[in-house]
Design a protein around this motif. Structure first.
Motif, PDB file in Angstrom:
ATOM      1  N   MET A   1      -2.435  -3.659  -9.107  1.00  0.00           N
ATOM      2  CA  MET A   1      -1.175  -3.198  -8.831  1.00  0.00           C
ATOM      3  C   MET A   1      -1.135  -1.536  -9.289  1.00  0.00           C
ATOM      4  SD  MET A   1       2.752  -4.104 -10.393  1.00  0.00           S
ATOM      5  CE  MET A   1       2.428  -5.673 -10.041  1.00  0.00           C
ATOM      6  N   GLN A   2      -0.779  -0.930  -8.103  1.00  0.00           N
ATOM      7  CA  GLN A   2      -1.093   0.625  -8.140  1.00  0.00           C
ATOM      8  C   GLN A   2      -0.100   1.325  -7.482  1.00  0.00           C
ATOM      9  OE1 GLN A   2      -3.483   2.615  -9.849  1.00  0.00           O
ATOM     10  NE2 GLN A   2      -4.031   0.672 -10.515  1.00  0.00           N
ATOM     11  N   ASN A   3       0.678   0.707  -6.316  1.00  0.00           N
ATOM     12  CA  ASN A   3       1.897   1.493  -5.985  1.00  0.00           C
ATOM     13  C   ASN A   3       3.122   1.284  -6.345  1.00  0.00           C
ATOM     14  OD1 ASN A   3      -0.021   2.825  -3.862  1.00  0.00           O
ATOM     15  ND2 ASN A   3      -0.117   0.914  -3.141  1.00  0.00           N
ATOM     16  N   ILE A   4       3.747   2.044  -7.052  1.00  0.00           N
ATOM     17  CA  ILE A   4       5.110   1.734  -7.560  1.00  0.00           C
ATOM     18  C   ILE A   4       6.191   2.741  -7.003  1.00  0.00           C
ATOM     19  CG2 ILE A   4       6.374   1.757  -9.888  1.00  0.00           C
ATOM     20  CD1 ILE A   4       4.099  -0.232  -9.500  1.00  0.00           C
ATOM     21  N   GLY A   5       7.536   2.458  -7.175  1.00  0.00           N
ATOM     22  CA  GLY A   5       8.530   3.085  -6.192  1.00  0.00           C
ATOM     23  C   GLY A   5       9.818   3.425  -7.344  1.00  0.00           C
ATOM     24  N   ILE A   6      10.253   4.271  -7.067  1.00  0.00           N
ATOM     25  CA  ILE A   6      11.421   4.741  -7.957  1.00  0.00           C
ATOM     26  C   ILE A   6      12.711   5.176  -7.076  1.00  0.00           C
ATOM     27  CG2 ILE A   6      10.474   6.984  -8.353  1.00  0.00           C
ATOM     28  CD1 ILE A   6      12.595   5.641 -10.931  1.00  0.00           C
TER      29      ILE A   6
ATOM     30  N   ASN B   1       0.098   7.418 -15.937  1.00  0.00           N
ATOM     31  CA  ASN B   1      -0.715   6.234 -16.238  1.00  0.00           C
ATOM     32  C   ASN B   1      -1.430   5.926 -15.032  1.00  0.00           C
ATOM     33  OD1 ASN B   1      -0.164   4.739 -18.993  1.00  0.00           O
ATOM     34  ND2 ASN B   1       1.572   5.925 -18.408  1.00  0.00           N
ATOM     35  N   GLY B   2      -1.598   6.762 -13.927  1.00  0.00           N
ATOM     36  CA  GLY B   2      -2.524   6.533 -12.752  1.00  0.00           C
ATOM     37  C   GLY B   2      -1.760   5.817 -11.755  1.00  0.00           C
ATOM     38  N   TYR B   3      -0.545   5.717 -11.846  1.00  0.00           N
ATOM     39  CA  TYR B   3      -0.050   5.075 -10.410  1.00  0.00           C
ATOM     40  C   TYR B   3       0.484   5.911  -9.502  1.00  0.00           C
ATOM     41  CZ  TYR B   3       0.792   0.707 -13.334  1.00  0.00           C
ATOM     42  OH  TYR B   3       0.481  -0.250 -14.345  1.00  0.00           O
ATOM     43  N   SER B   4       0.311   5.492  -8.163  1.00  0.00           N
ATOM     44  CA  SER B   4       0.798   6.360  -6.947  1.00  0.00           C
ATOM     45  C   SER B   4       2.255   5.810  -6.732  1.00  0.00           C
ATOM     46  CB  SER B   4      -0.049   5.848  -5.767  1.00  0.00           C
ATOM     47  OG  SER B   4       0.539   6.440  -4.675  1.00  0.00           O
ATOM     48  N   VAL B   5       3.394   6.969  -7.078  1.00  0.00           N
ATOM     49  CA  VAL B   5       4.522   6.555  -7.136  1.00  0.00           C
ATOM     50  C   VAL B   5       5.365   7.364  -6.038  1.00  0.00           C
ATOM     51  CG1 VAL B   5       6.663   7.003  -8.481  1.00  0.00           C
ATOM     52  CG2 VAL B   5       4.349   6.993  -9.461  1.00  0.00           C
ATOM     53  N   THR B   6       6.269   6.584  -5.334  1.00  0.00           N
ATOM     54  CA  THR B   6       6.969   6.818  -3.974  1.00  0.00           C
ATOM     55  C   THR B   6       8.375   6.904  -4.769  1.00  0.00           C
ATOM     56  OG1 THR B   6       5.541   5.832  -2.444  1.00  0.00           O
ATOM     57  CG2 THR B   6       7.541   6.419  -1.663  1.00  0.00           C
TER      58      THR B   6
ATOM     59  N   THR C   1       8.166  15.828  -6.208  1.00  0.00           N
ATOM     60  CA  THR C   1       7.082  16.233  -5.424  1.00  0.00           C
ATOM     61  C   THR C   1       6.049  17.091  -6.279  1.00  0.00           C
ATOM     62  OG1 THR C   1       8.391  15.962  -3.194  1.00  0.00           O
ATOM     63  CG2 THR C   1       6.263  17.223  -3.401  1.00  0.00           C
ATOM     64  N   ASP C   2       6.678  17.906  -7.032  1.00  0.00           N
ATOM     65  CA  ASP C   2       5.918  18.823  -7.811  1.00  0.00           C
ATOM     66  C   ASP C   2       5.202  18.302  -9.035  1.00  0.00           C
ATOM     67  OD1 ASP C   2       6.943  21.067  -6.422  1.00  0.00           O
ATOM     68  OD2 ASP C   2       8.433  21.880  -7.558  1.00  0.00           O
ATOM     69  N   MET C   3       5.574  16.943  -9.355  1.00  0.00           N
ATOM     70  CA  MET C   3       4.855  16.433 -10.731  1.00  0.00           C
ATOM     71  C   MET C   3       3.771  15.435  -9.690  1.00  0.00           C
ATOM     72  SD  MET C   3       7.423  13.542 -11.966  1.00  0.00           S
ATOM     73  CE  MET C   3       9.010  14.492 -12.242  1.00  0.00           C
ATOM     74  N   GLY C   4       3.789  15.395  -8.709  1.00  0.00           N
ATOM     75  CA  GLY C   4       2.758  14.614  -8.013  1.00  0.00           C
ATOM     76  C   GLY C   4       3.139  13.201  -7.224  1.00  0.00           C
ATOM     77  N   GLY C   5       4.548  13.273  -7.173  1.00  0.00           N
ATOM     78  CA  GLY C   5       4.943  12.098  -6.683  1.00  0.00           C
ATOM     79  C   GLY C   5       5.039  12.258  -5.042  1.00  0.00           C
ATOM     80  N   ARG C   6       5.168  10.972  -4.339  1.00  0.00           N
ATOM     81  CA  ARG C   6       5.346  10.912  -3.128  1.00  0.00           C
ATOM     82  C   ARG C   6       6.785  10.805  -2.626  1.00  0.00           C
ATOM     83  NH1 ARG C   6       1.248   6.094  -1.549  1.00  0.00           N
ATOM     84  NH2 ARG C   6       1.898   6.843   0.583  1.00  0.00           N
ATOM     85  N   PRO C   7       7.401  11.798  -1.723  1.00  0.00           N
ATOM     86  CA  PRO C   7       8.715  11.762  -1.318  1.00  0.00           C
ATOM     87  C   PRO C   7       8.936  10.811  -0.361  1.00  0.00           C
ATOM     88  CG  PRO C   7       7.892  13.881  -0.614  1.00  0.00           C
ATOM     89  CD  PRO C   7       6.824  12.990  -1.380  1.00  0.00           C
TER      90      PRO C   7
END
Length: 300
Positions: free
Chosen positions: A1-6, A23-28, A41-47
């Motif tokens: 499990m790598q893709n997490i949303g918020i 912690n290495g998750y790809s976060v949208t 977005t600046d912290m590395g999130g995917r909008p």
């Protein structure tokens, strides 16, 4: 499990997102406020431009909104999470809403193939930002086992408090009735000291090393004596809302909540007088009545 949303990237959601990314998750993520999306977005999130887009990109989605109606909209709406998450995905309801509302969401999700983890959190802005939240998690054990790693990424303590939607929210309502009372007692004690001419540092030294000292009391008193009443990540609206939930549950169950009711009125006064303030601003209302303020040091 790598893709997490918020969904909801404010004071609390931004901390959850930050620690998931760390912690290495790809976060949208999605939030209505453009400034929050920019920071995300600046912290590395995917909008994403809507909740459905978050769901399509995620295996589990944290929901950190303000109200039950907002939670229902982003979870159950046509553009919501349930309609677009992959089968076997999970909605991690970390917002604090009414237990009844969580049960209604769970009932509406029945048979959807999407799991609901009812897990409000405690720890406030510092806990969210540091990844040390306490989670009051309710879901079947198998579901909690499956999604435990992603929850551990944002928390220091995960308590399994039940198996049904609403169980987590019920425990949170009990907790907030206590925290509200601790806050309001601290505000009153601070005003008493101010009127008596006791320096704030003296009060903090004594309180923090006594049996009354705890994270809630110590942090509130620090903010009061340093006159930090806005922008600390603990907006008064949130605690006011939480106490409303606690009082509502007490009324529903026929439980008298005398102390929580007093706290509710103190927070109501604070929010009315200083609608943009944080929790500790309630002290200012009492200070205005007595004509004295508590500072770390007394001016000489």
């Amino acid at each position: 499990m790598q893709n997490i949303g918020i969904i909801g990237i404010g004071d609390m959601g931004s901390g959850i997102a930050k620690n998931l990314i760390a912690n290495g998750y790809s976060v949208t993520g999605f939030d209505h406020l453009a400034s929050r999306m920019t920071a995300f977005t600046d912290m590395g999130g995917r909008p994403a431009d809507r909740p459905a887009a978050v769901a399509k990109a995620s295996e589990a989605v944290f929901v950190m909104v303000m109200t039950g109606d907002q939670a229902k909209s982003v979870i159950l709406g046509a553009e919501g999470l349930v309609a677009h998450l992959p089968p076997g995905g999970a909605v991690i309801l970390s917002a604090t809403i009414k237990p009844r509302e969580a049960r209604e969401i769970g009932q509406a999700m029945a048979g959807s193939g999407i799991h609901l983890i009812d897990t409000p959190v405690s720890g406030g802005f510092p806990g969210a930002q540091s990844g040390t939240l306490t989670m009051m998690a309710a879901a079947p054990d198998a579901v909690l086992d499956q999604f435990k790693p992603v929850m551990q990424a944002v928390s220091a303590n995960i308590h399994r408090v039940g198996t049904e939607p609403g169980d987590g929210q019920t425990v949170k309502a009990c907790l907030q009735s206590l925290i509200g009372a601790q806050f309001s007692a601290t505000f009153e004690a601070a005003a008493l000291a101010a009127k008596a001419g006791v320096p704030g540092q003296v009060l903090l030294d004594v309180f923090s090393t006594s049996s009354a000292g705890c994270g809630v009391v110590n942090n509130a008193l620090e903010k009061i004596i340093d006159r930090q009443f806005e922008g600390t990540g603990s907006h008064i609206n949130t605690m006011h809302k939480d106490l409303t939930i606690s009082m509502g549950l007490g009324e529903e169950l026929g439980v008298p909540l005398h102390t929580a009711a007093a706290a509710m009125q103190i927070f109501h006064a604070g929010r009315t007088r200083y609608p943009d303030g944080d929790n500790w601003v309630c002290t200012r209302v009492i200070e205005e009545i007595i004509g004295a303020e508590l500072h770390r040091k007394i001016d000489t």
